[in-house]
Design a protein around this motif. Structure first.
Motif, mmCIF file in Angstrom:
data_model
loop_
_atom_site.group_PDB
_atom_site.id
_atom_site.type_symbol
_atom_site.label_atom_id
_atom_site.label_comp_id
_atom_site.label_asym_id
_atom_site.label_seq_id
_atom_site.Cartn_x
_atom_site.Cartn_y
_atom_site.Cartn_z
ATOM 1 N N GLN A 1 -8.485 2.462 2.237
ATOM 2 C CA GLN A 1 -8.772 2.300 3.670
ATOM 3 C C GLN A 1 -8.531 3.643 4.348
ATOM 4 O O GLN A 1 -7.477 4.259 4.159
ATOM 5 C CB GLN A 1 -7.884 1.215 4.274
ATOM 6 C CG GLN A 1 -8.199 0.889 5.716
ATOM 7 C CD GLN A 1 -7.351 -0.274 6.234
ATOM 8 O OE1 GLN A 1 -6.636 -0.929 5.468
ATOM 9 N NE2 GLN A 1 -7.429 -0.524 7.539
ATOM 10 N N GLU B 1 1.179 -2.424 7.939
ATOM 11 C CA GLU B 1 0.410 -2.385 6.697
ATOM 12 C C GLU B 1 1.274 -2.632 5.456
ATOM 13 O O GLU B 1 0.755 -2.652 4.333
ATOM 14 C CB GLU B 1 -0.301 -1.031 6.548
ATOM 15 C CG GLU B 1 -1.382 -0.779 7.574
ATOM 16 C CD GLU B 1 -2.583 -1.688 7.377
ATOM 17 O OE1 GLU B 1 -2.810 -2.158 6.234
ATOM 18 O OE2 GLU B 1 -3.301 -1.952 8.358
ATOM 19 N N LYS C 1 0.811 -1.219 0.000
ATOM 20 C CA LYS C 1 0.000 0.000 0.000
ATOM 21 C C LYS C 1 0.840 1.262 0.000
ATOM 22 O O LYS C 1 2.003 1.271 0.411
ATOM 23 C CB LYS C 1 -0.907 0.008 1.230
ATOM 24 C CG LYS C 1 -1.969 -1.070 1.255
ATOM 25 C CD LYS C 1 -2.775 -0.995 2.530
ATOM 26 C CE LYS C 1 -3.819 -2.107 2.592
ATOM 27 N NZ LYS C 1 -4.558 -2.101 3.873
ATOM 28 N N PRO D 1 -3.941 0.277 -4.194
ATOM 29 C CA PRO D 1 -4.208 0.193 -2.752
ATOM 30 C C PRO D 1 -3.567 1.351 -1.991
ATOM 31 O O PRO D 1 -2.394 1.676 -2.195
ATOM 32 C CB PRO D 1 -3.581 -1.150 -2.356
ATOM 33 C CG PRO D 1 -3.546 -1.938 -3.612
ATOM 34 C CD PRO D 1 -3.295 -0.949 -4.705
ATOM 35 N N SER E 1 -8.583 6.138 7.907
ATOM 36 C CA SER E 1 -8.558 6.212 9.369
ATOM 37 C C SER E 1 -8.529 7.682 9.775
ATOM 38 O O SER E 1 -7.821 8.478 9.169
ATOM 39 C CB SER E 1 -7.329 5.496 9.920
ATOM 40 O OG SER E 1 -7.177 5.776 11.301
ATOM 41 N N CYS F 1 -4.761 8.535 6.200
ATOM 42 C CA CYS F 1 -4.971 9.049 7.543
ATOM 43 C C CYS F 1 -5.437 10.501 7.469
ATOM 44 O O CYS F 1 -4.782 11.333 6.819
ATOM 45 C CB CYS F 1 -3.673 8.987 8.354
ATOM 46 S SG CYS F 1 -3.141 7.314 8.735
ATOM 47 N N GLU G 1 -14.651 4.674 1.468
ATOM 48 C CA GLU G 1 -13.781 3.494 1.409
ATOM 49 C C GLU G 1 -14.281 2.498 0.367
ATOM 50 O O GLU G 1 -15.467 2.444 0.048
ATOM 51 C CB GLU G 1 -13.726 2.810 2.771
ATOM 52 C CG GLU G 1 -12.928 3.562 3.813
ATOM 53 C CD GLU G 1 -12.749 2.733 5.082
ATOM 54 O OE1 GLU G 1 -11.634 2.726 5.625
ATOM 55 O OE2 GLU G 1 -13.730 2.090 5.511
ATOM 56 N N ASN G 2 -13.337 1.717 -0.159
ATOM 57 C CA ASN G 2 -13.685 0.553 -0.981
ATOM 58 C C ASN G 2 -12.548 -0.457 -0.832
ATOM 59 O O ASN G 2 -11.704 -0.325 0.067
ATOM 60 C CB ASN G 2 -13.941 0.934 -2.437
ATOM 61 C CG ASN G 2 -12.687 1.383 -3.167
ATOM 62 O OD1 ASN G 2 -11.602 1.476 -2.606
ATOM 63 N ND2 ASN G 2 -12.843 1.659 -4.457
ATOM 64 N N SER G 3 -12.488 -1.438 -1.713
ATOM 65 C CA SER G 3 -11.475 -2.496 -1.561
ATOM 66 C C SER G 3 -10.058 -1.968 -1.783
ATOM 67 O O SER G 3 -9.085 -2.643 -1.420
ATOM 68 C CB SER G 3 -11.760 -3.634 -2.558
ATOM 69 O OG SER G 3 -11.793 -3.140 -3.879
ATOM 70 N N TYR G 4 -9.920 -0.787 -2.374
ATOM 71 C CA TYR G 4 -8.593 -0.225 -2.638
ATOM 72 C C TYR G 4 -8.228 0.912 -1.683
ATOM 73 O O TYR G 4 -7.071 1.296 -1.596
ATOM 74 C CB TYR G 4 -8.516 0.311 -4.076
ATOM 75 C CG TYR G 4 -8.576 -0.782 -5.110
ATOM 76 C CD1 TYR G 4 -7.443 -1.489 -5.473
ATOM 77 C CD2 TYR G 4 -9.783 -1.103 -5.721
ATOM 78 C CE1 TYR G 4 -7.491 -2.502 -6.430
ATOM 79 C CE2 TYR G 4 -9.847 -2.110 -6.678
ATOM 80 C CZ TYR G 4 -8.704 -2.802 -7.026
ATOM 81 O OH TYR G 4 -8.762 -3.804 -7.966
ATOM 82 N N LYS H 1 -7.669 5.711 -5.784
ATOM 83 C CA LYS H 1 -8.861 4.865 -5.715
ATOM 84 C C LYS H 1 -9.407 4.605 -7.115
ATOM 85 O O LYS H 1 -9.741 3.461 -7.463
ATOM 86 C CB LYS H 1 -9.915 5.559 -4.851
ATOM 87 C CG LYS H 1 -11.249 4.825 -4.753
ATOM 88 C CD LYS H 1 -12.217 5.637 -3.908
ATOM 89 C CE LYS H 1 -13.600 5.032 -3.894
ATOM 90 N NZ LYS H 1 -14.552 5.853 -3.114
ATOM 91 N N TYR I 1 -3.710 3.578 2.014
ATOM 92 C CA TYR I 1 -4.180 3.758 3.392
ATOM 93 C C TYR I 1 -4.112 5.257 3.655
ATOM 94 O O TYR I 1 -3.050 5.873 3.504
ATOM 95 C CB TYR I 1 -3.285 3.002 4.371
ATOM 96 C CG TYR I 1 -3.852 2.855 5.765
ATOM 97 C CD1 TYR I 1 -4.374 1.644 6.213
ATOM 98 C CD2 TYR I 1 -3.868 3.939 6.638
ATOM 99 C CE1 TYR I 1 -4.892 1.515 7.490
ATOM 100 C CE2 TYR I 1 -4.386 3.823 7.917
ATOM 101 C CZ TYR I 1 -4.905 2.600 8.346
ATOM 102 O OH TYR I 1 -5.426 2.481 9.610
#
Length: 657
Positions: free
Chosen positions: A47, A65, A3, A26, A49, A30, A42-45, A21, A28
Motif C-alpha cells: 500500500q 494500520e 504490516k 504486507p 501513500s 510513505c 501497489e498490490n495486495s501486499y 512485495k 505500507y
C-alpha cells in the motif's frame, strides 16, 4: 500478519519496498511526492501513500494500520523528518530501524569546496564567477536566488513533475536554466550537461552510491568544473540496505526465493562477455568470483564476495539470504574445465540460469587464424594429464596450464623426449592489454619467462598414428636385459584388457617393453614399472625417453615391498617375481579385489607357483595359454624357423568365482 511501515524517500527505500512485495510481506510505504508513489506499483501486499505527514499523523498511522516495525529510509538530509519518525515510533511502541546510505569517499575531497549547508554554499558562490550547475533539488532552490545574477549564472536540475516545474519557474528559473529530469544520471550525462552550460561550479550533496555521487564527481573532473560539496548535516547510525533486509528476513521469518546466474565471463576482459552475461551481472544483487574476475566485472557500488571455492561460496550464499539475484562468475566457458559443474551440483534445487562464455581455446585459435574442431583438449591446472602422450599422438593439442613455469617444464620434457619438432603457441594474459602470443620450438622457449595466466596450443605435424600393440623387438634398446618378445607381448597385452585410464603395475619390467606399450595404450592412465636390477632400470629410462611415455614411472626395488606405497592398480602384469608370486598377488588383491592379472611363466617352477596361486587366492575367469613362437631366420638363401622358449600366459580377474 501486521504490516511493516517504510518511509521511502530514497532509492534504497523503494528497493526495500519492492523486496517485501516480491516476498509477499504486507507493507505500507510513505513517499514524499506523487512521483515517488508512481515508481511503486501497489498490490495486495503493498500500500503506497504520497501524503506528507507530521509527527502526530505518523503516530496515528502506526496505530491505525497495526504497524509493528518502521523502517526510516528517508534522505540523509531529511533531518527533521527522521526526528519525527523516531519520536512517533517511540510514542506508539513501534520498533524503529534507520536505513542509511553508505558514505562515499572518492579520494578527491581535498580538491572540493566543502560546506555544511546550502546557505554556506550560497555565501561562497556569491564571491565567485562563472556558471553554476545545482543538483540539490527544488526544496531549497529559493536560497540560490541570493546569488547575484542567478538568472544567468545558475542552472538547476530538478525532478520532472509539473508541480516542481511551476515552483521553480515562480522563483525565476526558466528556459534552459531549468533542467527537469529523473535520475539516475550517468557520468557521461553529467559531463555533457556541465560542458553544455559551461559550468565552472557544480553544487551537490554527499548522497551515497545510489544517489549518483560518484558519477557527479567524476563528471566534474572530466568537464573541468569545481565541486561545492554540502556535507551531511548530522552523523547518524543505521543499517545498510542489505543489513536491513537481513534483519527483516530474520524477524519476519521470510523464505527468500533466490535466483542464481552462473556466468562464463570469457578470458576476463569485460568486452569479451556476451550481452546476456553482462546483463546478468548488471541485474545481480551480489557478484561472486575470483579477484581477477571481479576487478573487470564488478559494477560500481555492487556487493562482491571474493572466492572461487564452491563450498565457501555455498556457505556465504546460505548465510546472506538478503541477496535475491546472485551472479557466480567463472572464467572462460562453463563447459570447458570449469568450476561451474561443481556449483551446479552444490546448488541443486535452486533456481538457476547458465550463461556461456568464450573459452580460451576458441579465443587463442581465432587469434592464430586456426580452426579448433580437430584440437585435443587437456587441462593440467590442478590435475595430472599425460600431455606428452597427447602431443605425441595428435596434430593439435590445447592445454590449460596452472602457471607460467609449467611452460618451461613442458619445453624441457619435449626436448628430453626428442620432440623438438613440435611447435608451441603460448597465449599469455589473453584479452587483457598485456596480451601476448609467442610461437616457437621447445628449445627456443624453454628459457623464456611466461605469465601465470597462460595457455598453450601445440602442433605436431608427424604424430604417431599406430594404435595396435606388439611393436617390433628391434624398436627397443635391449643390451643383455631380458625382454618379453613381440608376439608374446601382444598376447599378454590383449589378455590384460587395458582401458584408456588404467593404472598398471609391470612387476619385473626388464627393458620395459610391456610397460611402454601399456603406457601407450593407457594414454590417460599411469604405469608403474617395478625392477630390481640397476642395469635394467638404466635401460628402461632410455627406452622411456625414446618412446616419450611421460605416464610411466620407474620404481627401482623388489616386489612386493616396492608396491606398498603405490596407488591401487586396475591391471597387473607379472613378468618376474623372484619367488614372491603369492605375496605379490595377495598385496595387489588387497589393494584392488577386482584387479585384472596376467602372468608370464617360462620356468616350470613358476608355472607351478602360479597355478597354486590361482587355486587358493580369490580370483575368477582363470585362463591358461601355452604359447610357442617360431621366428624365421635367413640362412643363405633359405628361411629357417627358429623356436623361442615356450611361455605360459596365465590370466585371471580378482573376485570369487
Amino acid at each position: 500478519m501486521s504490516k511493516i511501515l517504510i518511509f521511502a524517500g530514497t532509492t534504497e527505500g523503494r528497493l526495500l519496498a519492492e523486496f517485501l512485495k516480491r516476498q509477499k510481506v504486507p507493507a505500507y510505504v510513505c513517499v514524499a511526492t506523487e512521483y515517488g508513489g508512481q515508481l511503486l506499483e501497489e498490490n495486495s501486499y503493498l500500500q503506497v501513500s504520497h501524503s506528507r505527514l507530521d509527527e502526530t499523523q505518523m503516530r496515528q498511522l502506526i496505530l491505525e494500520e497495526g504497524i509493528h516495525l518502521t523502517v526510516d529510509a528517508t534522505h540523509p538530509y531529511a533531518v527533521e523528518v527522521s526526528a519525527n519518525i523516531r519520536k512517533a515510533c517511540e510514542e506508539a511502541g513501534c520498533e524503529y530501524i534507520r536505513l542509511l546510505r553508505s558514505s562515499v569517499q572518492t579520494g578527491e575531497e581535498e580538491e572540493m569546496v566543502c560546506v555544511e549547508s546550502v546557505e554556506a554554499a550560497v555565501e561562497f558562490l556569491k564571491e565567485t564567477e562563472g556558471n553554476i550547475l545545482v543538483t540539490t533539488g527544488s526544496k531549497e532552490l529559493h536560497k540560490y536566488t541570493a546569488i547575484p545574477a542567478f538568472e544567468e549564472r545558475v542552472f538547476a536540475r530538478v525532478l520532472s513533475t509539473p508541480e516542481v516545474a511551476r515552483h521553480c519557474a515562480d522563483l525565476g528559473f526558466t528556459g534552459k536554466h531549468l533542467i527537469c529530469m529523473q535520475g539516475p544520471f550517468s557520468e557521461e550525462l553529467n559531463t555533457a550537461l556541465l560542458k553544455q552550460f559551461g559550468a565552472r561550479w557544480m553544487v551537490t550533496k554527499e548522497a551515497g552510491k545510489n544517489g549518483g555521487y560518484e558519477e557527479k564527481i567524476r563528471a566534474a573532473r572530466n568537464a573541468g568544473a569545481k565541486v561545492v560539496l554540502i556535507g551531511r548535516p548530522v552523523k547518524e547510525s543505521g543499517l545498510s540496505l542489505e543489513e536491513v533486509i537481513r534483519t527483516l528476513i530474520q524477524k519476519e521469518e521470510i523464505q527468500v526465493q533466490r535466483k542464481l546466474a552462473i556466468v562464463g565471463i570469457g578470458m576476463g576482459n569485460r568486452d569479451n562477455m556476451t550481452v546476456e552475461a553482462q546483463k546478468a551481472c548488471m541485474e545481480a544483487d551480489l557478484l561472486i568470483g575470483a579477484g581477477r574476475m571481479l576487478e573487470q566485472i564488478a559494477e560500481s557500488g555492487k556487493p562482491v564476495f571474493v572466492s572461487y571455492k564452491p563450498q565457501e561460496i555455498y556457505e556465504y550464499v546460505m548465510n546472506h539470504p538478503e541477496y535475491e539475484k546472485i551472479a557466480l562468475l567463472q572464467s572462460g566457458d562453463l563447459g570447458f574445465y570449469s568450476g561451474a559443474k561443481k556449483l551446479m551440483e552444490i546448488f541443486a534445487g535452486e533456481e538457476m540460469e547458465v550463461y556461456p562464455g568464450i573459452s580460451s581455446v576458441v579465443y587463442l585459435c581465432d587469434r592464430l587464424h586456426m580452426s579448433w574442431e580437430d584440437v585435443v583438449l587437456v587441462s593440467q591446472h590442478g590435475r595430472y594429464a599425460n600431455l606428452i602422450g597427447k602431443i605425441r599422438k595428435n596434430k593439435k593439442v590445447f592445454a590449460l596450464l596452472g602457471k607460467g613455469s609449467m611452460v618451461n617444464e613442458l619445453c624441457q620434457k619435449l626436448t628430453e623426449y626428442q620432440m623438438d619438432q613440435v611447435v608451441l603457441h603460448v597465449g599469455q594474459d589473453l584479452s587483457y592489454p598485456t596480451e601476448q602470443i609467442r610461437t616457437g620450438f621447445a628449445s627456443e622457449l624453454r628459457t623464456q619467462s611466461f605469465a601465470d595466466l597462460c595457455v598453450v596450443l601445440l602442433e605436431n605435424q608427424n604424430p604417431d598414428t599406430v594404435v595396435t600393440h606388439g611393436m617390433e623387438d628391434e624398436a627397443f634398446l635391449r643390451a643383455k636385459v631380458p625382454m618379453t618378445k613381440s608376439e608374446v607381448r601382444s598376447i599378454s597385452l590383449s589378455k590384460l584388457r587395458l582401458a584408456k585410464d588404467s593404472v598398471v603395475y609391470d612387476v619385473g619390467a626388464g627393458t620395459g617393453s610391456i610397460s611402454i606399450e601399456a603406457a601407450l595404450q593407457a594414454e590417460d592412465g599411469y604405469v608403474y614399472a617395478i625392477e630390481k636390477k640397476e642395469e635394467a632400470v638404466t635401460l628402461m629410462r632410455e627406452n622411456q625417453k625414446k618412446f616419450a611415455v611421460d605416464n610411466l614411472e620407474i620404481v627401482e626395488g623388489l616386489a612386493p615391498e616396492a608396491l606398498e606405497s603405490l596407488p591401487a592398480p586396475t591391471h597387473v602384469f607379472v613378468g618376474g617375481s623372484s619367488g614372491n608370486m603369492k605375496t605379490i598377488l595377495e598385496l595387489v588383491l588387497k589393494k584392488n579385489p577386482s584387479v585384472r592379472i596376467v602372468i608370464n611363466c617360462i620356468a616350470l617352477e613358476t608355472v607351478a607357483e602360479s597355478l597354486d596361486c590361482v587355486k587358493t587366492l580369490p580370483v575368477k575367469e582363470v585362463d591358461i595359454a601355452a604359447v610357442s613362437i617360431g621366428k624365421s631366420k635367413e640362412i643363405g638363401k633359405y628361411h629357417m624357423m627358429m623356436g623361442q622358449n615356450p611361455v605360459y600366459v596365465i590370466s585371471c580377474t580378482g573376485g570369487e568365482a
